[in-house]
Write a protein that holds these residues in place. Structure first.
Motif, PDB file in Angstrom:
ATOM      1  N   HIS A 239       0.799  -1.226   0.000  1.00 40.25           N
ATOM      2  CA  HIS A 239       0.000   0.000   0.000  1.00 40.25           C
ATOM      3  C   HIS A 239       0.833   1.278   0.000  1.00 40.25           C
ATOM      4  CE1 HIS A 239      -3.253  -2.665   2.108  1.00 40.25           C
ATOM      5  NE2 HIS A 239      -3.014  -3.036   0.869  1.00 40.25           N
ATOM      6  N   GLY A 240       2.045   1.185  -0.578  1.00 38.01           N
ATOM      7  CA  GLY A 240       2.852   2.394  -0.738  1.00 38.01           C
ATOM      8  C   GLY A 240       2.159   3.362  -1.695  1.00 38.01           C
ATOM      9  N   ILE A 241       2.085   4.625  -1.299  1.00 34.82           N
ATOM     10  CA  ILE A 241       1.411   5.644  -2.114  1.00 34.82           C
ATOM     11  C   ILE A 241       2.435   6.331  -3.009  1.00 34.82           C
ATOM     12  CG2 ILE A 241       0.027   7.754  -2.071  1.00 34.82           C
ATOM     13  CD1 ILE A 241      -0.855   7.010   0.788  1.00 34.82           C
ATOM     14  N   PRO A 242       2.268   6.266  -4.343  1.00 33.02           N
ATOM     15  CA  PRO A 242       3.210   6.948  -5.232  1.00 33.02           C
ATOM     16  C   PRO A 242       3.233   8.451  -4.938  1.00 33.02           C
ATOM     17  CG  PRO A 242       1.648   5.612  -6.498  1.00 33.02           C
ATOM     18  CD  PRO A 242       1.193   5.582  -5.077  1.00 33.02           C
ATOM     19  N   ASN A 243       4.458   9.007  -4.842  1.00 33.32           N
ATOM     20  CA  ASN A 243       4.649  10.373  -4.385  1.00 33.32           C
ATOM     21  C   ASN A 243       5.518  11.100  -5.394  1.00 33.32           C
ATOM     22  OD1 ASN A 243       6.178  12.517  -3.089  1.00 33.32           O
ATOM     23  ND2 ASN A 243       5.421  11.722  -1.140  1.00 33.32           N
ATOM     24  N   LYS A 244       5.185  12.349  -5.700  1.00 33.16           N
ATOM     25  CA  LYS A 244       5.942  13.060  -6.743  1.00 33.16           C
ATOM     26  C   LYS A 244       7.347  13.441  -6.305  1.00 33.16           C
ATOM     27  CE  LYS A 244       4.212  17.841  -6.117  1.00 33.16           C
ATOM     28  NZ  LYS A 244       3.420  17.678  -4.857  1.00 33.16           N
ATOM     29  N   LYS A 245       7.608  13.358  -4.995  1.00 33.45           N
ATOM     30  CA  LYS A 245       8.953  13.690  -4.511  1.00 33.45           C
ATOM     31  C   LYS A 245       9.878  12.481  -4.516  1.00 33.45           C
ATOM     32  CE  LYS A 245       7.378  17.331  -1.435  1.00 33.45           C
ATOM     33  NZ  LYS A 245       6.751  17.378  -0.096  1.00 33.45           N
ATOM     34  N   GLN A 246       9.356  11.337  -4.882  1.00 31.35           N
ATOM     35  CA  GLN A 246      10.137  10.100  -4.759  1.00 31.35           C
ATOM     36  C   GLN A 246      10.514   9.525  -6.127  1.00 31.35           C
ATOM     37  OE1 GLN A 246       8.063   7.304  -2.248  1.00 31.35           O
ATOM     38  NE2 GLN A 246       9.931   6.114  -1.909  1.00 31.35           N
ATOM     39  N   TYR A 247      11.758   9.041  -6.232  1.00 35.02           N
ATOM     40  CA  TYR A 247      12.290   8.480  -7.487  1.00 35.02           C
ATOM     41  C   TYR A 247      12.828   7.077  -7.244  1.00 35.02           C
ATOM     42  CZ  TYR A 247      12.106  13.275  -9.217  1.00 35.02           C
ATOM     43  OH  TYR A 247      11.666  14.522  -9.604  1.00 35.02           O
ATOM     44  N   LEU A 248      12.730   6.221  -8.249  1.00 32.07           N
ATOM     45  CA  LEU A 248      13.361   4.908  -8.159  1.00 32.07           C
ATOM     46  C   LEU A 248      14.872   5.103  -8.159  1.00 32.07           C
ATOM     47  CD1 LEU A 248      11.165   2.923 -10.729  1.00 32.07           C
ATOM     48  CD2 LEU A 248      11.044   2.833  -8.210  1.00 32.07           C
ATOM     49  N   LYS A 249      15.569   4.307  -7.348  1.00 30.44           N
ATOM     50  CA  LYS A 249      17.028   4.431  -7.327  1.00 30.44           C
ATOM     51  C   LYS A 249      17.689   3.063  -7.443  1.00 30.44           C
ATOM     52  CE  LYS A 249      17.524   4.625  -2.290  1.00 30.44           C
ATOM     53  NZ  LYS A 249      16.245   3.949  -2.012  1.00 30.44           N
ATOM     54  N   GLU A 250      18.927   3.097  -7.870  1.00 32.95           N
ATOM     55  CA  GLU A 250      19.722   1.882  -8.062  1.00 32.95           C
ATOM     56  C   GLU A 250      19.623   0.990  -6.819  1.00 32.95           C
ATOM     57  OE1 GLU A 250      21.890   1.574 -10.881  1.00 32.95           O
ATOM     58  OE2 GLU A 250      22.547  -0.432 -10.260  1.00 32.95           O
TER      59      GLU A 250
END
Ligand code: MF3
Ligand code: CO
Ligand code: CO
Length: 263
Positions: free
Chosen positions: A79-90
Motif C-alpha cells: 500500500h505504498g502511495i506513489p509520491n511526486k517527490k520520490q524516485y526509483l534508485k539503483e
C-alpha cells in the motif's frame, strides 16, 4: 462467512479485468528504471487504464486511497502511495500492485521489479516469495482445504529464514474488490473450508527479510517492516477449476502455465 461461487458470466468478466491488470504490469515494466518518478509511474498507469483499457483503476478512492496504483519499495510491505517527490534508485526492489474494475468486476495482481543492480539477498527474497506463490498453484483444486495454501507458503518460506507477514491476506474477488474467503499466507488449522470449482480469489504473500512485524505509517496506508528489513510480494488472481486452477493474471513472459491440472 459466505463464499460466492461465480457463474460463467461472472467468470468471463473477471477474466477480462484480470488480463487488463496483468497487461498494466507488462506495460509499466519499461519505466521501472533508475530515476523514474513514482508519480509519473502512477500517471502512466492511470492514463493507460482509463484511455487504453476503458477501465477503472480500482485503488483510486478505495476507502479514501489517493492514487491509482500502489508502489511499495524496499521496506514498504504494501500500500505504498506513489509520491511526486520520490524516485526509483539503483538497488531498489519495488512492488507494483494493480487492481482493475471493468464491467462491474475486479482483477488484482502485483509483482516485484528490480531497479538496476540489486543485492543478492534482495533477489533471493523476491525469488522465494514468487516461488512460494507458484507452489500453491500445484495444490489448488476442488475439495482441498483452503489452509493448504498457507501451509505451502509457510513450508517454502521457513527453509529460508525469511518471515511471513500475518496482518494482510489474499481475498475472494469478483463483484467486490475484497470478499470472502480470506486467504491466509501461513498455516491456520481453523481455515479448513474446502475449495470449490468456480471460486475466485487472490493469493498475495508478503515476505520479509527479517522479522514478520509491520507498522502502519502516519498516512494510514503505507505499511513498513518494523525492523526496516526488505519486504517482497507477488499477487495473482486465481480461478478454481474442476481439475486445478487458472492463473487469470498470468503475464505473457511469466514462466508458468496458465492452467494447472492437479488431479
Ligand atoms: N491491491 C491491494 C490488494 O492486493 C489492495 C490495495 S488497496 C489500496 O488487495 F487502497 F491501497 F489501493
Ligand atoms: Co489483492
Ligand atoms: Co493487489
Amino acid at each position: 462467512m459466505k463464499i460466492h461461487i461465480k457463474n460463467q458470466e461472472e467468470i468471463k468478466k473477471i477474466k477480462i479485468s484480470s488480463k487488463l491488470a496483468s497487461e498494466v504490469l507488462e506495460m509499466i515494466s519499461e519505466y521501472m528504471t533508475v530515476n523514474t518518478n513514482l508519480e509519473k509511474i502512477n500517471k502512466i498507469c492511470h492514463k493507460h487504464i482509463i484511455e487504453k483499457q476503458n477501465a477503472i483503476p480500482a485503488c483510486l478512492g478505495y476507502r479514501g486511497y489517493p492514487k491509482s496504483i500502489c508502489i511499495s519499495i524496499n521496506d514498504v510491505v504494501c500500500h505504498g502511495i506513489p509520491n511526486k517527490k520520490q524516485y526509483l534508485k539503483e538497488g531498489d526492489i519495488a512492488n507494483v500492485d494493480i487492481t482493475i474494475l471493468k464491467n462491474g468486476y475486479y482483477g488484482d495482481t502485483s509483482k516485484m521489479f528490480f531497479i538496476g543492480k540489486i543485492k543478492e539477498t534482495a533477489k533471493k527474497l523476491c525469488e522465494i516469495t514468487k516461488k512460494s506463490l507458484y507452489l500453491t498453484f500445484k495444490k489448488i483444486k476442488p475439495g482441498i482445504p483452503i489452509n493448504i495454501i498457507g501451509k505451502t507458503i509457510e513450508q517454502e518460506t521457513k527453509k529460508s529464514g525469511f518471515s511471513i507477514v500475518k496482518e494482510y491476506c489474499g481475498h475472494g474477488i469478483g463483484k467486490n474488490f475484497h470478499e470472502e474467503p480470506q486467504i491466509l499466507h501461513y498455516y491456520n488449522r481453523y481455515q479448513n473450508t474446502l475449495l470449490q470449482e468456480n471460486m475466485v480469489f487472490t493469493i498475495e504473500p508478503m515476505i520479509n527479510e527479517g522479522k514478520s512485524y509491520v507498522k502502519l505509517m502516519k498516512d494510514n496506508w503505507t505499511v513498513k517492516t518494523q525492523d526496516k528489513s526488505l519486504s517482497a510480494q507477488y499477487e495473482h488472481t486465481i480461478l478454481v477449476t474442476k481439475t486445478g486452477c487458472k492463473i487469470l493474471t498470468k503475464r505473457k513472459k511469466e514462466k508458468i502455465p496458465y492452467e494447472f491440472n492437479n488431479i
